[in-house]
Motif scaffolding. Structure first.
Motif, PDB file in Angstrom:
ATOM      1  N   PRO A   1       0.793  -1.228   0.000  1.00 47.25           N
ATOM      2  CA  PRO A   1       0.000   0.000   0.000  1.00 47.25           C
ATOM      3  C   PRO A   1       0.829   1.285   0.000  1.00 47.25           C
ATOM      4  O   PRO A   1       0.434   2.274  -0.622  1.00 47.25           O
ATOM      5  CB  PRO A   1      -0.869  -0.110   1.258  1.00 47.25           C
TER       6      PRO A   1
ATOM      7  N   HIS B   1       3.484   5.016   9.966  1.00 43.18           N
ATOM      8  CA  HIS B   1       2.688   4.564   8.829  1.00 43.18           C
ATOM      9  C   HIS B   1       1.974   3.229   9.037  1.00 43.18           C
ATOM     10  O   HIS B   1       1.376   2.709   8.111  1.00 43.18           O
ATOM     11  CB  HIS B   1       3.546   4.516   7.559  1.00 43.18           C
TER      12      HIS B   1
ATOM     13  N   LEU C   1      -0.826   2.550  10.583  1.00 43.53           N
ATOM     14  CA  LEU C   1      -2.254   2.693  10.318  1.00 43.53           C
ATOM     15  C   LEU C   1      -2.517   2.836   8.820  1.00 43.53           C
ATOM     16  O   LEU C   1      -3.472   2.259   8.286  1.00 43.53           O
ATOM     17  CB  LEU C   1      -2.831   3.898  11.077  1.00 43.53           C
ATOM     18  N   THR C   2      -1.649   3.568   8.135  1.00 44.36           N
ATOM     19  CA  THR C   2      -1.781   3.731   6.690  1.00 44.36           C
ATOM     20  C   THR C   2      -1.685   2.380   5.989  1.00 44.36           C
ATOM     21  O   THR C   2      -2.490   2.065   5.106  1.00 44.36           O
ATOM     22  CB  THR C   2      -0.682   4.680   6.164  1.00 44.36           C
TER      23      THR C   2
ATOM     24  N   TYR D   1      -2.251  -0.544   7.316  1.00 42.42           N
ATOM     25  CA  TYR D   1      -3.428  -1.324   7.708  1.00 42.42           C
ATOM     26  C   TYR D   1      -4.639  -0.969   6.844  1.00 42.42           C
ATOM     27  O   TYR D   1      -5.300  -1.848   6.297  1.00 42.42           O
ATOM     28  CB  TYR D   1      -3.727  -1.095   9.195  1.00 42.42           C
ATOM     29  N   PHE D   2      -4.931   0.337   6.733  1.00 40.28           N
ATOM     30  CA  PHE D   2      -6.084   0.744   5.930  1.00 40.28           C
ATOM     31  C   PHE D   2      -5.891   0.431   4.454  1.00 40.28           C
ATOM     32  O   PHE D   2      -6.827   0.069   3.752  1.00 40.28           O
ATOM     33  CB  PHE D   2      -6.408   2.227   6.134  1.00 40.28           C
ATOM     34  N   GLY D   3      -4.668   0.560   3.969  1.00 37.79           N
ATOM     35  CA  GLY D   3      -4.386   0.188   2.585  1.00 37.79           C
ATOM     36  C   GLY D   3      -4.652  -1.285   2.334  1.00 37.79           C
ATOM     37  O   GLY D   3      -5.264  -1.660   1.335  1.00 37.79           O
ATOM     38  N   ARG D   4      -4.205  -2.118   3.252  1.00 32.07           N
ATOM     39  CA  ARG D   4      -4.443  -3.559   3.117  1.00 32.07           C
ATOM     40  C   ARG D   4      -5.925  -3.884   3.199  1.00 32.07           C
ATOM     41  O   ARG D   4      -6.421  -4.765   2.488  1.00 32.07           O
ATOM     42  CB  ARG D   4      -3.662  -4.327   4.174  1.00 32.07           C
ATOM     43  N   CYS D   5      -6.643  -3.186   4.074  1.00 36.38           N
ATOM     44  CA  CYS D   5      -8.093  -3.406   4.176  1.00 36.38           C
ATOM     45  C   CYS D   5      -8.782  -3.051   2.854  1.00 36.38           C
ATOM     46  O   CYS D   5      -9.628  -3.804   2.364  1.00 36.38           O
ATOM     47  CB  CYS D   5      -8.688  -2.574   5.311  1.00 36.38           C
ATOM     48  N   LEU D   6      -8.429  -1.910   2.288  1.00 38.17           N
ATOM     49  CA  LEU D   6      -9.002  -1.518   1.000  1.00 38.17           C
ATOM     50  C   LEU D   6      -8.616  -2.528  -0.075  1.00 38.17           C
ATOM     51  O   LEU D   6      -9.439  -2.915  -0.909  1.00 38.17           O
ATOM     52  CB  LEU D   6      -8.531  -0.121   0.597  1.00 38.17           C
TER      53      LEU D   6
END
Length: 131
Positions: A32, A47, A49-50, A52-57
């Motif tokens: 991500p 980074h 959290l970034t 994590y959210f990238g992987r979730c998306l």
């Protein structure tokens, strides 16, 4: 316009599903920050959290790709797949417009508004219709 290209719905899904899988879903799910740098995002010092959210998306995008490719290859669940895609495209339009209005995203993300609108129109054109 809606469904005018319906006979080619599976071909559309195969092409779109393959391209988005390779160009978007896999990169954002597994790299991500690399993807974010490519499109111009500043990467914060902290980074986790970034990522994590990238992987979730990315995981969500992989699920969409699964449905697109399954419908493309088997003809199963064409209409629900198109409904799912239309909802994703509509929410992506809103998300990118909000980011543009707030001026919190790189220019490429703002330009993506046109991409999402074009994708929504293409999806409508290939929408499967009952015979």
């Amino acid at each position: 316009m809606i469904g005018s290209l319906a006979p080619h719905a599976q071909t559309f899904l195969l092409a779109l599903g393959s391209l988005t899988l390779i160009l978007f879903s896999i990169p954002i799910a597994f790299a991500p920050l690399f993807w974010a740098r490519l499109v111009g995002w500043e990467i914060p010092l902290e980074h986790d959290l970034t990522v994590y959210f990238g992987r979730c998306l990315g995981a969500f995008a992989l699920i969409l790709n699964f449905f697109m490719l399954r419908a493309a290859l088997t003809g199963e669940a064409l209409t629900p797949t198109f409904e799912f895609m239309a909802m994703v495209w509509a929410t992506m339009i809103v998300v990118h417009i909000v980011g543009a209005v707030q001026r919190v995203q790189p220019i490429i993300e703002t330009l993506e508004i046109g991409f999402w609108i074009a994708l929504a129109l293409l999806t409508a054109a290939f929408w499967p219709v009952a015979n």
